[in-house]
Design a protein around this motif. Structure first.
Motif, PDB file in Angstrom:
ATOM      1  N   LYS A 212       0.695  -1.222   0.084  1.00  0.00           N
ATOM      2  CA  LYS A 212      -0.134   0.047  -0.175  1.00  0.00           C
ATOM      3  C   LYS A 212       0.954   1.436  -0.102  1.00  0.00           C
ATOM      4  O   LYS A 212       0.444   2.155  -0.715  1.00  0.00           O
ATOM      5  CB  LYS A 212      -0.772   0.166   1.078  1.00  0.00           C
ATOM      6  CG  LYS A 212      -2.031  -1.206   1.177  1.00  0.00           C
ATOM      7  CD  LYS A 212      -2.992  -1.216   2.322  1.00  0.00           C
ATOM      8  CE  LYS A 212      -3.707   0.033   2.537  1.00  0.00           C
ATOM      9  NZ  LYS A 212      -4.439  -0.009   3.742  1.00  0.00           N
ATOM     10  N   LYS A 213       2.129   1.145   0.692  1.00  0.00           N
ATOM     11  CA  LYS A 213       2.972   2.541   0.670  1.00  0.00           C
ATOM     12  C   LYS A 213       3.600   2.752  -0.716  1.00  0.00           C
ATOM     13  O   LYS A 213       3.551   3.811  -0.814  1.00  0.00           O
ATOM     14  CB  LYS A 213       3.811   2.315   2.118  1.00  0.00           C
ATOM     15  CG  LYS A 213       4.694   3.262   2.023  1.00  0.00           C
ATOM     16  CD  LYS A 213       5.654   2.914   3.042  1.00  0.00           C
ATOM     17  CE  LYS A 213       6.762   4.118   3.464  1.00  0.00           C
ATOM     18  NZ  LYS A 213       7.637   4.090   4.405  1.00  0.00           N
ATOM     19  N   TYR A 214       4.085   1.843  -1.340  1.00  0.00           N
ATOM     20  CA  TYR A 214       4.811   2.008  -2.252  1.00  0.00           C
ATOM     21  C   TYR A 214       4.442   1.779  -3.693  1.00  0.00           C
ATOM     22  O   TYR A 214       4.891   2.460  -4.855  1.00  0.00           O
ATOM     23  CB  TYR A 214       6.082   0.937  -2.232  1.00  0.00           C
ATOM     24  CG  TYR A 214       7.375   1.511  -1.083  1.00  0.00           C
ATOM     25  CD1 TYR A 214       8.017   2.207  -1.374  1.00  0.00           C
ATOM     26  CD2 TYR A 214       6.990   0.915  -0.012  1.00  0.00           C
ATOM     27  CE1 TYR A 214       9.053   2.783  -0.387  1.00  0.00           C
ATOM     28  CE2 TYR A 214       8.010   1.225   1.021  1.00  0.00           C
ATOM     29  CZ  TYR A 214       8.916   2.212   0.985  1.00  0.00           C
ATOM     30  OH  TYR A 214       9.916   2.361   1.832  1.00  0.00           O
ATOM     31  N   SER A 215       3.212   1.123  -3.937  1.00  0.00           N
ATOM     32  CA  SER A 215       2.813   0.713  -5.071  1.00  0.00           C
ATOM     33  C   SER A 215       1.749   1.668  -5.556  1.00  0.00           C
ATOM     34  O   SER A 215       1.210   2.204  -4.800  1.00  0.00           O
ATOM     35  CB  SER A 215       2.474  -0.667  -5.241  1.00  0.00           C
ATOM     36  OG  SER A 215       1.076  -0.716  -4.395  1.00  0.00           O
ATOM     37  N   THR A 216       1.537   1.582  -7.140  1.00  0.00           N
ATOM     38  CA  THR A 216       0.489   2.348  -7.769  1.00  0.00           C
ATOM     39  C   THR A 216      -0.795   1.399  -7.823  1.00  0.00           C
ATOM     40  O   THR A 216      -1.754   2.056  -7.838  1.00  0.00           O
ATOM     41  CB  THR A 216       0.741   2.945  -8.982  1.00  0.00           C
ATOM     42  OG1 THR A 216       1.541   2.021  -9.644  1.00  0.00           O
ATOM     43  CG2 THR A 216       2.052   4.139  -8.707  1.00  0.00           C
TER      44      THR A 216
END
Length: 245
Positions: A212-216
């Motif tokens: 959730k933090k890093y992906s689009t």
């Protein structure tokens, strides 16, 4: 390969009589950062290995520039793999090589027999150090790789992938064995390469919070099928719970 766009259609992969991937369909666009999540055995590693044909699907399509790569011959597949870099969970770093030599191993496939005898040029060494600089390891360039930590070896693997000048970067659980500090370093590095170098990233993760933090976008795999594929911020708590139940 001119872009990091890729389309998967109705992909099926069997291991013996067991179906590991069942009718998988999704698209990657230029600059996407896709996290693949799901329980162990969901088919995450198999999916990544299919995308550069380390595993050959039973059926379905993997389209790049409207061309199905599943039936590529050996020479076309070799060219394709220069554009799709693969980072393994176990680093795939040779301990007895200097760090910069590990980074430069993708250059070997381009060398003639005479070039292999001569070894790397000064310019190639400079390029290798520049790739290490992108992952914060330029000071370790001429240290034997066996003296590096696990987190450093994973960053060497990323630098080696950069030496391919890839359009797409596939990473199979690259932070599963790392502590929190090194996990953050590695994930920040992937995000930087995605945003600054324009590399499309597809990464397998156990930790949904990292996803959730890093992906689009997040692709949820369950029992070899796509449970959901949507923008990261739109994946609900209920969907994650269903994925892991």
């Amino acid at each position: 390969m001119k872009s990091g766009k890729l389309e998967v259609k109705n992909l099926v992969f069997n291991y013996g009589e067991k179906t590991i991937l069942n009718d998988i369909s999704f698209e990657l666009s230029n600059g996407d950062f896709i996290a693949v999540v799901g329980k162990s055995g969901a088919g995450k590693s198999t999916l990544l290995r299919c995308l550069n044909l380390l595993n050959k699907p039973k059926s379905g399509e993997i389209n790049i520039l409207d061309e199905n790569i599943v039936n590529f011959n050996r020479s076309k597949l070799k060219l394709l793999r220069r554009d799709i870099a693969f980072i393994f969970q176990d680093y795939n770093v040779l301990d007895n090589l200097y760090t910069v030599e590990n980074v430069l191993t993708p250059y070997l496939v381009k060398k003639s027999i005479f070039g292999l005898i001569l070894g790397y040029s000064k310019e190639e060494y400079r390029e290798g150090v520049s790739f290490l600089k992108q992952v914060g390891l330029e000071d370790e360039a001429f240290k034997k790789s066996k003296y590096l930590s696990g987190g450093q070896k994973q960053r060497v693997a990323i630098a080696k992938a950069l030496a391919q000048n890839p359009k797409i970067l596939l990473a199979d659980e690259p932070v599963s064995s790392l502590d929190e500090k090194n996990t953050t370093l590695i994930m920040d590095t992937f995000k930087k390469l995605n945003q600054e170098n324009g590399i499309t990233v597809l990464i397998n993760l156990h930790d949904v919070n990292l996803a959730k933090k890093y992906s689009t976008k997040i692709l949820g795999l369950k029992d070899g099928k796509v449970l959901f594929y949507k923008d990261s911020e739109k994946v609900t708590k209920d969907e994650f719970e269903e994925l892991y139940n």
